[in-house]
Design a protein around this motif. Structure first.
Motif, PDB file in Angstrom:
ATOM      1  N   UNK A   1      38.957  36.478  43.952  1.00  0.00           N
ATOM      2  CA  UNK A   1      38.123  37.563  44.458  1.00  0.00           C
ATOM      3  C   UNK A   1      37.255  37.057  45.603  1.00  0.00           C
ATOM      4  N   UNK A   2      37.080  37.892  46.626  1.00  0.00           N
ATOM      5  CA  UNK A   2      36.187  37.540  47.713  1.00  0.00           C
ATOM      6  C   UNK A   2      34.731  37.704  47.320  1.00  0.00           C
ATOM      7  N   UNK A   3      34.489  38.392  46.233  1.00  0.00           N
ATOM      8  CA  UNK A   3      33.140  38.590  45.727  1.00  0.00           C
ATOM      9  C   UNK A   3      32.818  37.465  44.751  1.00  0.00           C
ATOM     10  N   UNK A   4      31.836  36.627  45.103  1.00  0.00           N
ATOM     11  CA  UNK A   4      31.504  35.484  44.253  1.00  0.00           C
ATOM     12  C   UNK A   4      30.947  35.924  42.907  1.00  0.00           C
ATOM     13  N   UNK A   5      30.438  37.184  42.838  1.00  0.00           N
ATOM     14  CA  UNK A   5      29.932  37.683  41.554  1.00  0.00           C
ATOM     15  C   UNK A   5      31.051  38.203  40.656  1.00  0.00           C
ATOM     16  N   UNK A   6      32.234  38.344  41.217  1.00  0.00           N
ATOM     17  CA  UNK A   6      33.381  38.837  40.456  1.00  0.00           C
ATOM     18  C   UNK A   6      34.450  37.757  40.457  1.00  0.00           C
ATOM     19  N   UNK A   7      34.347  36.871  39.518  1.00  0.00           N
ATOM     20  CA  UNK A   7      35.210  35.694  39.501  1.00  0.00           C
ATOM     21  C   UNK A   7      36.572  36.024  38.895  1.00  0.00           C
ATOM     22  N   UNK A   8      37.621  35.816  39.681  1.00  0.00           N
ATOM     23  CA  UNK A   8      39.000  35.956  39.212  1.00  0.00           C
ATOM     24  C   UNK A   8      39.638  34.583  39.323  1.00  0.00           C
ATOM     25  N   UNK A   9      39.613  33.809  38.245  1.00  0.00           N
ATOM     26  CA  UNK A   9      40.031  32.402  38.353  1.00  0.00           C
ATOM     27  C   UNK A   9      41.521  32.251  38.607  1.00  0.00           C
ATOM     28  N   UNK A  10      41.846  31.235  39.401  1.00  0.00           N
ATOM     29  CA  UNK A  10      43.245  30.854  39.644  1.00  0.00           C
ATOM     30  C   UNK A  10      43.327  29.329  39.611  1.00  0.00           C
ATOM     31  N   UNK A  11      44.064  28.825  38.637  1.00  0.00           N
ATOM     32  CA  UNK A  11      44.233  27.380  38.510  1.00  0.00           C
ATOM     33  C   UNK A  11      45.247  26.894  39.544  1.00  0.00           C
ATOM     34  N   UNK A  12      44.970  25.736  40.126  1.00  0.00           N
ATOM     35  CA  UNK A  12      45.765  25.212  41.235  1.00  0.00           C
ATOM     36  C   UNK A  12      46.489  23.936  40.823  1.00  0.00           C
ATOM     37  N   UNK A  13      47.630  23.705  41.449  1.00  0.00           N
ATOM     38  CA  UNK A  13      48.307  22.410  41.346  1.00  0.00           C
ATOM     39  C   UNK A  13      48.853  21.981  42.702  1.00  0.00           C
ATOM     40  N   UNK A  14      48.185  22.427  43.761  1.00  0.00           N
ATOM     41  CA  UNK A  14      48.598  21.998  45.096  1.00  0.00           C
ATOM     42  C   UNK A  14      48.134  20.568  45.354  1.00  0.00           C
TER      43      UNK A  14
END
Length: 749
Positions: free
Chosen positions: A94-107
């Motif tokens: 999310x572009x809104x820091x108050x609305x966290x949509x987590x995405x785990x990374x493995x890059x």
């Protein structure tokens, strides 16, 4: 000093951030990403030049085959050579820091650094094999096995909806991912732990682990807790070894408490652990922030450098040796050429030559002085800023052990790891754990400053001085060249390996091999009157037994010194029963220095010295043996305050006159070590040419003379000078000056 300070930083100071990436490259620090103000994720890169406390925001080039790393937290950021390796983390969709949509990374990214300062840019390496699963709050370390030479990065644990305890390996040369097979008990799944490499071991401490026992991976919203468990992975054998189990009780607070989100750093063979927090997920109000600092000594210290002589009198020596990092103190011993009568009647016993600190059986224990039933400790203070010869603190103790470390080869019969804190008490072993070497843990005191007799360095580019009165050993800088001072003996006849033939221009000096248990003979320079040794004048040293060899040579304790210098005027005599004890004896009482008699040094006597460093794991191996001789009454002392001024085609030597008990100084002689065929045949025998003889306290060394100089490589490359004074009794001890050379610019030197 064990004292925190807040540096006055300047430049592009980054905002406060959490869960960032952090690497240290020499004197610069790189910080990438993390969570900054208002919960915003960052992908900014900052560089701190710690030598100037200057921050700079750097902008790496974007990779040619993709986009730069996105803003993230909880990633790993590892340094090897001139490249940093970035893996994984947690991003916000999310572009809104108050609305966290987590995405785990493995890059996976590679950041190339410029030498000294600045970066080149990001790249996305093409890797083989199966990538590790996405995760954050994991650890990554880089290890290069000495006999193979292929660096590998290891990723352990982390979080991806649930805690992980899988281990991944990346061969950095081939960029190939793999899952190594491990032996032993794998630590519980965890995140926000730390992993550090010391030697061939990866030490894993703390973190969040599932509340359920048995290593089961809990559901995403299951219970979890902080842990204080501690394990290491042998990276050569890929075997897990447990040091502190998760269920081990610590009612006396002798181990670091459970924590996560802490930091850990390896300094030499010592691991420091700082801060973190403890608490349960569903009880955020009960979170406890830790403010304690602990350290773990993973092995006994290395042998210090050979003992060096600064000055000598008729009945004392001023000695120094190079510092060994992260040690608690030094045990100094001597052996006298003249017979030393044993003392009868004291019920003290000796131990083998190298002993361990407080090891009993296979379990590492530290005991406070109050808990020892045998002999009470003398009262002593640790922090004395005005003194340079402080004794080791009360909390460092030596007990009997049959284990020894001789000539760098360790016999493994005692605990390998020990964590140290300021107050030492008993703690229990981790019963049933794989190894019985549960470390003894003690927090570091960080309240008050301490002083130490470090080697001083003077960095002006013109004229500098070396003054033994001001420091243990000084260094003089002249453009790229520096001077250090120590003392040797020259006389008009052969004495202790130093020969001056009838005041002629050539002088030869011998040194004996360590195999013969004698070292380079550097007898006496004089010590100014009124100097005393703190370790003998006002307080008794720690009660450390005198190591005894099974051979005829008997070593006597001079004392335990907190710093790397000592003024020696006495040593401790051990009872005859102690001197004759068999080296296999175990369980004997440790002698108390307060009950032992002292023996003064005699004039004109040769003494051999050796020193060993002490840390939480015990007493390390002894240094090579040095041999010095006390002054004979009446001869002049050694010249002091040597100054070297470099000009275009020559150098200027000057010095201060020494004390002369028998009449005035009649003349001075200055010598230069030169190249010769004799030196090629016997490198241990320096050949000196006299370059000055006269009443002045200065001389000129021409470029022609310097062109014949021998460069000594026993430590750092240096040209060697010696200066001595003569009175009616003859020549006294010489002051030796090693003029350090920058071989890149010194040409024929």
């Amino acid at each position: 000093t064990n004292q925190w300070f807040l540096p006055a930083v300047r430049g592009d100071i980054p905002p406060g951030c959490a869960a960032h990436g952090f690497v240290c490259d020499g004197t610069r620090i790189l910080v990438f990403g993390g969570m900054v103000e208002y919960g915003r994720y960052s992908n900014d890169l900052y560089e701190l030049q710690a030598s100037r406390w200057l921050w700079k925001k750097v902008k790496p080039q974007a990779p040619s085959n993709g986009s730069p790393p996105c803003p993230r937290l909880g990633h790993s950021f590892s340094l090897y050579g001139n490249k940093c390796y970035l893996f994984g983390g947690l991003a916000n969709e999310s572009e809104d820091s108050n609305n966290n949509v987590p995405r785990y990374l493995n890059d996976f990214y590679e950041l190339e650094l410029q030498h000294g300062s600045g970066v080149v840019g990001w790249s996305i390496p093409v890797t083989k094999g199966i990538l590790p699963s996405p995760r954050e709050s994991h650890t990554a370390i880089v290890y290069c096995r000495k006999d193979v030479g292929s660096p590998k990065m290891y990723i352990f644990g982390g979080m991806c909806g649930c805690r992980l305890n899988d281990l991944w390996e990346l061969d950095i040369e081939t960029m190939t991912w793999s899952r190594p097979e491990t032996k032993g008990t794998v630590p519980l799944p965890r995140s926000l732990h730390t992993a550090n490499v010391i030697g061939n071991k990866m030490y894993v401490f703390g973190g969040w682990v599932p509340q359920s026992a048995g290593g089961e991976i809990s559901a995403p919203d299951g219970e979890w807790k902080c842990t204080g468990s501690f394990s290491y992975l042998n990276l050569d054998t890929t075997e897990w070894i447990g040091l502190i189990s998760d269920c081990q009780e610590d009612k006396s607070n002798l181990l670091p408490g459970p924590r996560a989100g802490h930091c850990a750093v390896a300094v030499g063979t010592r691991l420091y652990i700082w801060s973190g927090r403890d608490g349960y997920r569903k009880a955020w109000n009960n979170q406890v922030c830790c403010k304690d600092l602990w350290y773990l000594d993973t092995e006994r210290p290395l042998a210090p450098s050979q003992v060096q002589l600064i000055r000598a009198t008729t009945n004392s020596f001023q000695l120094k040796w190079d510092e060994v990092p992260t040690v608690e103190g030094y045990l100094l011993q001597l052996h006298a050429d003249s017979p030393v009568p044993p003392v009868a009647g004291n019920p003290a016993t000796g131990i083998p030559e190298t002993s361990l600190l407080s090891s009993q059986g296979g379990c590492s224990l530290h005991q406070s002085p109050q808990s020892l039933p045998s002999v009470p400790y003398p009262e002593m203070k640790v922090d004395h800023p005005s003194q340079t010869n402080n004794l080791i603190p009360n909390n460092v103790q030596v007990a009997l052990s049959s284990s020894s470390k001789v000539e760098g080869k360790e016999k493994v019969a005692a605990p390998e790891n020990k964590i140290t804190q300021e107050t030492m008490k008993n703690h229990a072993d981790a019963t049933g754990f794989k190894e019985s070497n549960a470390p003894s843990l003690l927090p570091v005191c960080t309240s008050s400053a301490q002083t130490s007799a470090n080697v001083g360095e003077l960095h002006d580019l013109d004229k500098q001085s070396v003054n033994p009165d001001a420091s243990v050993s000084c260094t003089v800088s002249s453009t790229q060249n520096m001077v250090t001072q120590q003392a040797v003996k020259t006389e008009s006849s052969s004495t202790n390996g130093a020969v001056v033939k009838d005041e002629t221009s050539l002088t030869t000096f011998n040194s004996k091999s360590e195999a013969a248990e004698t070292a380079y003979v550097m007898p006496s320079t004089r010590v100014s009157t009124g100097q005393t040794n703190d370790s003998h004048s006002s307080r008794a040293p720690q009660r450390l037994p005198a190591p005894v060899k099974t051979r005829d040579r008997r070593w006597y304790d001079v004392g335990i010194f907190k710093n790397n210098s000592a003024v020696v005027s006495q040593f401790y005599l051990l009872p005859e029963e102690t001197l004759n004890i068999n080296s296999k004896t175990e369980g004997a009482d440790v002698p108390d220095y307060r009950l032992l008699k002292k023996q003064d040094l005699f004039p004109g006597t040769v003494y051999r010295f050796r020193v060993a460093a002490i840390n939480g794991c015990g007493v390390g191996p002894f240094s090579k043996i040095s041999e010095f001789k006390t002054c004979i009454p009446g001869f002049p002392g050694a010249p002091s305050t040597v100054k070297i001024t470099k000009s275009v085609d020559c150098i200027h030597l000057s010095w201060e006159p020494p004390a002369s008990p028998s009449g005035n100084i009649l003349e001075y002689s200055a010598y230069l070590a030169i190249r010769s065929t004799q030196l090629q045949e016997n490198p241990s025998q320096l050949v000196f040419m006299r370059i000055y003889c006269g009443l002045k306290t200065s001389c000129i060394v021409t470029a022609a003379q310097l062109s014949n100089a021998h460069v000594d490589y026993t430590s750092r490359p240096a040209i060697v000078f010696r200066i001595s004074a003569k009175n009616e009794r003859g020549y006294g001890p010489a002051t030796q000056v090693r003029w350090l050379q920058d071989m890149k610019t010194s040409g024929s030197k």
